[in-house]
Design a protein around this motif. Structure first.
Motif, PDB file in Angstrom:
ATOM      1  N   CYS A  22       0.933  -1.301  -0.040  1.00  0.00           N
ATOM      2  CA  CYS A  22      -0.041   0.033  -0.168  1.00  0.00           C
ATOM      3  C   CYS A  22       0.773   1.263   0.139  1.00  0.00           C
ATOM      4  O   CYS A  22       1.346   1.630   1.029  1.00  0.00           O
ATOM      5  CB  CYS A  22      -0.757  -0.184   1.165  1.00  0.00           C
ATOM      6  N   GLY A  23       0.948   2.034  -1.080  1.00  0.00           N
ATOM      7  CA  GLY A  23       1.827   3.143  -1.210  1.00  0.00           C
ATOM      8  C   GLY A  23       0.898   4.409  -0.752  1.00  0.00           C
ATOM      9  O   GLY A  23      -0.310   4.602  -1.150  1.00  0.00           O
ATOM     10  N   VAL A  24       1.638   5.109  -0.018  1.00  0.00           N
ATOM     11  CA  VAL A  24       0.938   6.435   0.256  1.00  0.00           C
ATOM     12  C   VAL A  24       1.496   7.658  -0.359  1.00  0.00           C
ATOM     13  O   VAL A  24       2.909   7.792  -0.638  1.00  0.00           O
ATOM     14  CB  VAL A  24       1.075   6.499   1.958  1.00  0.00           C
ATOM     15  N   SER A  25       0.616   8.468  -0.825  1.00  0.00           N
ATOM     16  CA  SER A  25       1.155   9.697  -1.867  1.00  0.00           C
ATOM     17  C   SER A  25       0.476  10.747  -1.254  1.00  0.00           C
ATOM     18  O   SER A  25      -0.851  10.824  -0.878  1.00  0.00           O
ATOM     19  CB  SER A  25       1.164   9.479  -3.041  1.00  0.00           C
ATOM     20  N   GLY A  26       0.906  11.934  -1.228  1.00  0.00           N
ATOM     21  CA  GLY A  26       0.199  13.300  -1.100  1.00  0.00           C
ATOM     22  C   GLY A  26       0.136  13.722   0.596  1.00  0.00           C
ATOM     23  O   GLY A  26      -0.157  14.628   0.894  1.00  0.00           O
ATOM     24  N   ASN A  74       8.134   3.360   7.074  1.00  0.00           N
ATOM     25  CA  ASN A  74       7.560   4.885   7.337  1.00  0.00           C
ATOM     26  C   ASN A  74       8.593   5.597   6.255  1.00  0.00           C
ATOM     27  O   ASN A  74       7.891   6.501   5.654  1.00  0.00           O
ATOM     28  CB  ASN A  74       7.646   5.450   8.563  1.00  0.00           C
ATOM     29  N   ALA A  75       9.784   5.332   6.185  1.00  0.00           N
ATOM     30  CA  ALA A  75      10.783   6.024   5.257  1.00  0.00           C
ATOM     31  C   ALA A  75      10.358   5.888   3.843  1.00  0.00           C
ATOM     32  O   ALA A  75      10.256   6.945   2.997  1.00  0.00           O
ATOM     33  CB  ALA A  75      12.179   5.505   5.404  1.00  0.00           C
ATOM     34  N   LYS A  76       9.421   4.732   3.457  1.00  0.00           N
ATOM     35  CA  LYS A  76       9.104   4.761   2.157  1.00  0.00           C
ATOM     36  C   LYS A  76       7.394   4.976   2.087  1.00  0.00           C
ATOM     37  O   LYS A  76       6.937   4.640   1.028  1.00  0.00           O
ATOM     38  CB  LYS A  76       9.187   3.257   1.733  1.00  0.00           C
TER      39      LYS A  76
END
Length: 128
Positions: A22-26, A74-76
């Motif tokens: 699950c990638g988080v953006s924004g 968290n870094a990614k």
């Protein structure tokens, strides 16, 4: 752009493994719990696993305990769920979820009402 995007779903035989991402953006959810839910055909969406941010401690539905492992980087800005010993009953669309404000109360981790952001879902199909 939706802040959450799942990937990694697919077709696998019973007993196999998959890892969902699950990638988080924004925005960042690094100081909040995040979770995975799933929705099987004809059923309501249900809790799979959650991870808090501090320890991080992990929480699982009874049906996946011992087979699934949730983790976060968290870094990614990414949350993962590694799924082993998959069963046909694990077939579902899997969703990543994040709260709109920091979520610390573990008693609420399995409640989808605790989460404001949802990914589009990724299909996992386990064949027998």
């Amino acid at each position: 752009q939706a802040p959450l995007a799942e990937s990694g779903g697919g077709l696998v035989q019973a007993g196999g493994s998959l890892r969902l991402s699950c990638g988080v953006s924004g925005r960042t959810f690094s100081k909040s719990a995040m979770a995975w839910f799933r929705q099987a055909p004809g059923k309501e969406r249900s809790f799979v696993a959650a991870i808090d941010w501090s320890t991080p401690r992990t929480y699982y539905a009874d049906s996946v305990e011992g087979r699934f492992t949730i983790s976060r980087d968290n870094a990614k800005n990414t949350v993962y769920v590694h799924m082993d010993s998959l069963k046909p009953e694990d077939t579902a669309v899997y969703f990543c979820a994040a709260p709109g404000s920091p979520l610390y109360n573990s008693a609420c981790f399995d409640d989808e009402q605790s989460y404001d952001y949802w990914g589009q879902g990724t299909q996992v199909t386990v064949s027998s």
